[in-house]
Design a protein around this motif. Sequence first.
Motif, PDB file in Angstrom:
ATOM      1  N   PRO A  43       0.843  -1.198   0.000  1.00 34.54           N
ATOM      2  CA  PRO A  43       0.000   0.000   0.000  1.00 34.54           C
ATOM      3  C   PRO A  43       0.878   1.248   0.000  1.00 34.54           C
ATOM      4  O   PRO A  43       1.936   1.276   0.636  1.00 34.54           O
ATOM      5  N   ARG A  44       0.482   2.250  -0.732  1.00 39.22           N
ATOM      6  CA  ARG A  44       1.280   3.477  -0.764  1.00 39.22           C
ATOM      7  C   ARG A  44       1.170   4.258   0.534  1.00 39.22           C
ATOM      8  O   ARG A  44       2.105   4.935   0.954  1.00 39.22           O
ATOM      9  N   VAL A  45       0.006   4.185   1.155  1.00 35.46           N
ATOM     10  CA  VAL A  45      -0.208   4.882   2.423  1.00 35.46           C
ATOM     11  C   VAL A  45      -0.966   3.962   3.367  1.00 35.46           C
ATOM     12  O   VAL A  45      -1.640   3.021   2.935  1.00 35.46           O
ATOM     13  N   VAL A  46      -0.829   4.226   4.639  1.00 34.22           N
ATOM     14  CA  VAL A  46      -1.679   3.624   5.663  1.00 34.22           C
ATOM     15  C   VAL A  46      -2.575   4.744   6.177  1.00 34.22           C
ATOM     16  O   VAL A  46      -2.082   5.784   6.626  1.00 34.22           O
ATOM     17  N   GLN A  47      -3.881   4.534   6.071  1.00 31.28           N
ATOM     18  CA  GLN A  47      -4.845   5.566   6.463  1.00 31.28           C
ATOM     19  C   GLN A  47      -5.728   5.036   7.574  1.00 31.28           C
ATOM     20  O   GLN A  47      -6.311   3.956   7.456  1.00 31.28           O
ATOM     21  N   LEU A  48      -5.821   5.779   8.656  1.00 36.89           N
ATOM     22  CA  LEU A  48      -6.637   5.408   9.806  1.00 36.89           C
ATOM     23  C   LEU A  48      -7.734   6.444   9.991  1.00 36.89           C
ATOM     24  O   LEU A  48      -7.474   7.651   9.931  1.00 36.89           O
ATOM     25  N   THR A  49      -8.943   5.975  10.218  1.00 40.04           N
ATOM     26  CA  THR A  49     -10.083   6.858  10.447  1.00 40.04           C
ATOM     27  C   THR A  49     -10.579   6.646  11.867  1.00 40.04           C
ATOM     28  O   THR A  49     -10.794   5.505  12.294  1.00 40.04           O
ATOM     29  N   GLU A  55      -5.628  15.167  16.300  1.00 38.62           N
ATOM     30  CA  GLU A  55      -4.688  16.281  16.217  1.00 38.62           C
ATOM     31  C   GLU A  55      -3.407  15.757  15.571  1.00 38.62           C
ATOM     32  O   GLU A  55      -2.638  15.036  16.208  1.00 38.62           O
ATOM     33  N   PRO A  56      -3.136  16.084  14.292  1.00 43.14           N
ATOM     34  CA  PRO A  56      -1.992  15.477  13.589  1.00 43.14           C
ATOM     35  C   PRO A  56      -0.652  15.722  14.280  1.00 43.14           C
ATOM     36  O   PRO A  56       0.190  14.824  14.345  1.00 43.14           O
ATOM     37  N   SER A  57      -0.439  16.923  14.790  1.00 44.16           N
ATOM     38  CA  SER A  57       0.874  17.251  15.352  1.00 44.16           C
ATOM     39  C   SER A  57       1.182  16.477  16.625  1.00 44.16           C
ATOM     40  O   SER A  57       2.343  16.368  17.020  1.00 44.16           O
ATOM     41  N   LEU A  58       0.158  15.937  17.291  1.00 46.28           N
ATOM     42  CA  LEU A  58       0.360  15.191  18.530  1.00 46.28           C
ATOM     43  C   LEU A  58       0.134  13.693  18.343  1.00 46.28           C
ATOM     44  O   LEU A  58       0.107  12.952  19.328  1.00 46.28           O
ATOM     45  N   SER A  59      -0.036  13.252  17.100  1.00 44.09           N
ATOM     46  CA  SER A  59      -0.344  11.855  16.828  1.00 44.09           C
ATOM     47  C   SER A  59       0.849  11.152  16.183  1.00 44.09           C
ATOM     48  O   SER A  59       1.733  11.796  15.621  1.00 44.09           O
ATOM     49  N   GLU A  60       0.836   9.838  16.248  1.00 44.17           N
ATOM     50  CA  GLU A  60       1.937   9.032  15.706  1.00 44.17           C
ATOM     51  C   GLU A  60       1.381   7.761  15.074  1.00 44.17           C
ATOM     52  O   GLU A  60       0.493   7.112  15.637  1.00 44.17           O
ATOM     53  N   GLU A  77      -0.337  12.841   8.502  1.00 46.07           N
ATOM     54  CA  GLU A  77      -0.881  14.051   7.907  1.00 46.07           C
ATOM     55  C   GLU A  77      -2.393  13.948   7.834  1.00 46.07           C
ATOM     56  O   GLU A  77      -2.949  12.842   7.722  1.00 46.07           O
ATOM     57  N   ALA A  78      -3.044  15.099   7.912  1.00 42.27           N
ATOM     58  CA  ALA A  78      -4.493  15.136   7.727  1.00 42.27           C
ATOM     59  C   ALA A  78      -4.828  14.759   6.284  1.00 42.27           C
ATOM     60  O   ALA A  78      -4.038  14.993   5.366  1.00 42.27           O
ATOM     61  N   VAL A  79      -5.995  14.178   6.082  1.00 37.19           N
ATOM     62  CA  VAL A  79      -6.438  13.740   4.763  1.00 37.19           C
ATOM     63  C   VAL A  79      -7.467  14.731   4.250  1.00 37.19           C
ATOM     64  O   VAL A  79      -8.476  14.991   4.920  1.00 37.19           O
ATOM     65  N   LEU A  84     -11.727  13.146   9.850  1.00 35.96           N
ATOM     66  CA  LEU A  84     -11.507  12.173  10.916  1.00 35.96           C
ATOM     67  C   LEU A  84     -10.331  11.250  10.641  1.00 35.96           C
ATOM     68  O   LEU A  84     -10.075  10.327  11.421  1.00 35.96           O
ATOM     69  N   ALA A  85      -9.611  11.462   9.556  1.00 38.13           N
ATOM     70  CA  ALA A  85      -8.584  10.509   9.124  1.00 38.13           C
ATOM     71  C   ALA A  85      -7.188  11.107   9.220  1.00 38.13           C
ATOM     72  O   ALA A  85      -6.990  12.321   9.097  1.00 38.13           O
ATOM     73  N   LEU A  86      -6.213  10.212   9.424  1.00 36.43           N
ATOM     74  CA  LEU A  86      -4.795  10.521   9.332  1.00 36.43           C
ATOM     75  C   LEU A  86      -4.161   9.500   8.392  1.00 36.43           C
ATOM     76  O   LEU A  86      -4.587   8.340   8.338  1.00 36.43           O
ATOM     77  N   ALA A  87      -3.131   9.905   7.673  1.00 37.95           N
ATOM     78  CA  ALA A  87      -2.450   8.999   6.750  1.00 37.95           C
ATOM     79  C   ALA A  87      -0.951   9.203   6.861  1.00 37.95           C
ATOM     80  O   ALA A  87      -0.475  10.302   7.156  1.00 37.95           O
ATOM     81  N   VAL A  88      -0.214   8.119   6.610  1.00 31.76           N
ATOM     82  CA  VAL A  88       1.239   8.178   6.582  1.00 31.76           C
ATOM     83  C   VAL A  88       1.715   7.363   5.385  1.00 31.76           C
ATOM     84  O   VAL A  88       1.182   6.287   5.105  1.00 31.76           O
ATOM     85  N   HIS A  89       2.693   7.882   4.658  1.00 34.17           N
ATOM     86  CA  HIS A  89       3.246   7.166   3.514  1.00 34.17           C
ATOM     87  C   HIS A  89       4.188   6.068   4.011  1.00 34.17           C
ATOM     88  O   HIS A  89       4.802   6.181   5.085  1.00 34.17           O
TER      89      HIS A  89
END
Length: 649
Positions: A43-49, A55-60, A77-79, A84-89
């Motif tokens: 997968p190119r990204v992992v996306q969690l909803t 809060e993206p800056s405080l999430s991992e 990063e915000a999507v 409600l989602a965050l994604a990471v490459h």
Amino acid sequence: MSRRRAVFVLAAILAGLGPHEAWAHAGLRFANPAAGSTLGDTPRVVQLTFWERPEPSLSEIRVLDTRGSTYQIGQPEAVAGAPLALAVHVRPLDRGVYTVSWRTISAIDGHATAGAFAFGVRMKPTGVAWASAPPDPSALELEVLARGVLALGLVLLLGSAAAAAGRFGGDGARDRALGAAGWALGVAGLVLLAAAQRRNAGASYAALLHTAVGRALLGRAAAILVAGGALLAAPSGDSPRRRRAMAAAGLATLGAMAVHSAAGHAAAGGRLVAVAVGAQWVHFAAAGIWIGGLAALLAGLTGAPSAEKAQRVRRFSRIAAAGLLAVALTGAWRTFDGISSWRSLIATGYGRTVMAKAALFAAIAALGALNRWRSVPAAAASLGPLRRAGAGELALAAAALGAAALLGALPPPASGFTAATPLEVAGADFGTTVRARLTAASDQPGPNRFVVRAVDYDSGVPVPARRLSLRFTALDDPGVVPTVLPLEPGPGGSWEASGANLAFDGRWRVTVAVERERDSVEVPLELETRTPPPLVSVERVPGRAPQYTVEVRNEGYLRFSLDPERAGPSQLYVTCFDAVGDDRAIEQIVVTAAAGGGPVRAQPVRRLAPDRFVASVELRPGRNTIAAIAHTIDGTRLRAAVEIDIPAP
């Protein structure tokens, strides 16, 4: 049982209501890749909803292999278009099992949640597919304490201001002293809340203040400081200047309550967010005027009874009656908004706390009724009954505030993770020569691993095929171009491949194309991808058709109304709204209906307005499933479904 002992018992009951379930304020709602799924490629990204806006800056988010090596690129990063989602490459993944470990902070209320799940690339994951991390008990205790102290302080501050402005309190010194005590408790509660939220975030105060959580803390602080300044400006004695200053303190306290309400569960979704936050604010403010005002009234009722004191009691009684009604109505509305089912009232810590708070409210209301009908008329002759019943009200109210603080720290029952379940569907070609069975690791949309077994219809022997492929057609989205996924031979006569062809939720026709040496056949299969259950509110008004309003992942709402709602022909009205409740124009819509597990059929639809449609449906006794798939002018896809039980005629 003495009043002091009764209060102790109630406090002990509330202390035992803490949950043993997962702490899921901004908990994981669903993931892409799905937990426990098997992918055929990277997968190119992992996306969690999540259930609340993170809060993206405080999430991992970390992606690890079995040796602990990390594969994520950069920070979450915000999507766009998915609040409600965050994604990471992620870097390219070799064959193996990978773990997604996440920790996030809710941008709504600052609560921390964490967990992990596994997925495989060309390998089935083993062991626990998903797990949540338990909360930090010390952080939870600190937050409940902070919320309780802050709420008590704001209630006393607002009550003293209301008593001065409404002229039912004592002299100026007593009102201001009670307000000062409330202000000090509010400051202490805010400091404790900031410490709890900084501990949850695992960050410095400087980093916290640059987030939505920090801005809410600053908003509360600004309002409380303004209220303190107004208290200092209030002179002693009964004068218009004192009443104006105390009214200003009350308005500032109402502002602090508004910020506090907007930074809680009411702002996390459910029904219309603005209405939910408004109801929570009215609930908080009415409790402050009623309970805080009662504290101010009792503080001012010193000495012997008099006609002037009896007049103050009667004036407050009218205000308290209005406050009690507002608390009851908004409390009931917020309960139905936060409880997903009647069973969750007993099965969850949140539900049990709601019931405890409701029981406390009923007891407070009973004492209030006793005051109104007995103590108030007797106030001119004796203040003793009013003081005793009023003290009981305040003791129970303190326990109710403790319950409210606990509710602010508990996750509503709706906020739970929905794990993926395997997908399996089978069928035969038109000539009944070939049977095909399609399986996948997940029934959720997104990347997946598909396995097909094609066998002779009569003998069950694997078909000697040259090639197999799958063609995916979205049944309820006519504008979506079908996609084809070629399959590769696998073990035991199976054919396999990975792809993200099931791109979104809804009904799909998957056609298995089997190419043999001399001919080819096609086996049509129908399936439906699953997403977490939506939030549905039902409105039943006598004389009107029932209305079912379904939230679509914070993108908007679809409202269904059947007229009549009984077996036989019926008119189904569908209306679309955006996330704030305004009408939303629809470019294209498909409406489907199914009854009793029967086939799903598309229904003819007629447009009534840019946002409203009507379809003729046939309702049958038993469970009827109604769904609508709408495409807005800006390209947003909204899908919602409701299940309606129709009684036999």
